[in-house]
Design a protein around this motif. Structure first.
Motif, short mmCIF file in Angstrom:
data_model
loop_
_atom_site.label_atom_id
_atom_site.label_comp_id
_atom_site.label_asym_id
_atom_site.label_seq_id
_atom_site.Cartn_x
_atom_site.Cartn_y
_atom_site.Cartn_z
N VAL A 1 45.49 -62.78 1.56
CA VAL A 1 44.40 -63.61 2.05
C VAL A 1 44.21 -63.26 3.52
N LEU A 2 43.01 -62.79 3.85
CA LEU A 2 42.67 -62.45 5.22
C LEU A 2 42.15 -63.71 5.89
N ASP A 3 42.92 -64.27 6.80
CA ASP A 3 42.54 -65.52 7.45
C ASP A 3 41.75 -65.28 8.73
N ASP A 4 40.94 -66.25 9.07
CA ASP A 4 40.18 -66.25 10.32
C ASP A 4 41.14 -66.05 11.48
N GLY A 5 40.89 -65.03 12.30
CA GLY A 5 41.75 -64.77 13.44
C GLY A 5 42.80 -63.70 13.21
N ASP A 6 42.97 -63.26 11.97
CA ASP A 6 43.88 -62.16 11.67
C ASP A 6 43.19 -60.85 12.09
N ALA A 7 43.91 -59.76 11.97
CA ALA A 7 43.33 -58.44 12.23
C ALA A 7 43.87 -57.45 11.22
N LEU A 8 43.09 -56.42 10.97
CA LEU A 8 43.51 -55.32 10.11
C LEU A 8 43.84 -54.14 11.02
N ARG A 9 45.03 -53.55 10.81
CA ARG A 9 45.43 -52.41 11.62
C ARG A 9 45.01 -51.13 10.91
N LEU A 10 44.22 -50.34 11.61
CA LEU A 10 43.79 -49.05 11.08
C LEU A 10 44.93 -48.04 11.23
N ALA B 1 47.49 -52.29 7.17
CA ALA B 1 48.36 -53.42 7.52
C ALA B 1 47.52 -54.62 7.96
N LEU B 2 47.99 -55.78 7.57
CA LEU B 2 47.38 -57.04 7.99
C LEU B 2 48.26 -57.62 9.09
N VAL B 3 47.66 -57.93 10.22
CA VAL B 3 48.39 -58.52 11.34
C VAL B 3 47.94 -59.97 11.44
N VAL C 1 38.33 -52.96 17.80
CA VAL C 1 37.18 -52.06 17.86
C VAL C 1 35.99 -52.54 17.07
N ASP C 2 36.17 -53.54 16.20
CA ASP C 2 35.07 -54.08 15.42
C ASP C 2 35.55 -55.38 14.80
N ARG C 3 34.66 -56.03 14.06
CA ARG C 3 35.03 -57.24 13.35
C ARG C 3 34.34 -57.26 12.00
N ASP D 1 45.12 -45.40 12.82
CA ASP D 1 45.28 -44.89 14.19
C ASP D 1 45.72 -45.98 15.18
N GLY D 2 46.04 -47.19 14.66
CA GLY D 2 46.54 -48.26 15.51
C GLY D 2 45.49 -49.23 16.02
N ARG D 3 44.22 -48.87 15.94
CA ARG D 3 43.17 -49.79 16.38
C ARG D 3 43.09 -50.97 15.42
N LEU D 4 42.44 -52.05 15.87
CA LEU D 4 42.37 -53.28 15.08
C LEU D 4 40.94 -53.66 14.76
#
Length: 173
Positions: A53-62, A6-8, A19-21, A64-67
């Motif tokens: 499109v993954l924008d600067d400042g977005d997050a990807l949800r793993l 998921a893209l947040v 947890v990472d970037r 297990d819920g981590r980002l």
């Protein structure tokens, strides 16, 4: 391998453990499925239902819920300016006529560094100054999905403080 499914969007990022970037240039921020490794070493599979499109400042949800934080990498660009609004519009028309991805600001335009286009811009009375910064070109009329205008406004929500043009204080290792 853990998957990011998921893209947040930054505007929807209220909480979660980052947890990472990942630091990606313009081309690598247009994805659906790809093996990735964060700056801190976290390996994961980006596995979205559709391209995004993954924008600067977005997050990807793993799963297990981590980002995993998404950061736009600085790129070698030309900052194009003109002596008047009309002159800038003319330059935008000429560059658009060449189907070059462009980020359009209030009083400037940014394109990938190209000495031929720099000479054209200067020949038409504009300036083309080399700069290094994240590139956020217009999505295009037929791209669909998320458009991200160059002069967008981001409110700093509860998740984190963020300002363009500097390092984020998120995990590195």
């Amino acid at each position: 391998m853990i998957r990011a499914t998921a893209l947040v969007r930054r505007a929807d990022l209220a909480s979660g453990e980052i947890v990472d970037r990942i630091v990606l240039d313009h081309g690598d921020r247009h994805r659906r499925r790809m093996a990735m490794r964060g700056v801190g070493g976290l390996a994961f599979l980006l596995d979205l239902a559709e391209p995004a499109v993954l924008d600067d400042g977005d997050a990807l949800r793993l799963e297990d819920g981590r980002l995993v934080w998404v950061e736009a990498a600085p790129e070698r660009l030309l900052e194009i300016r003109a002596p008047s609004a009309h002159a800038l519009k003319r330059l935008i028309w000429h560059i658009g006529n060449r189907h070059v991805p462009a980020e359009i600001g209030e009083d400037a335009l940014w394109i990938a560094h190209d000495h031929v286009l720099a000479a054209m811009v200067e020949g038409l009375g504009g300036s083309a100054t080399p700069v290094e910064r994240p590139f956020r070109p217009e999505a295009g009329a037929y791209a669909g999905g998320h458009a991200h205008p160059a002069d967008h406004a981001h409110g700093d929500g509860p998740a984190h403080g963020h300002h363009h043009g500097h390092h984020h204080g998120h995990p590195h290792g």
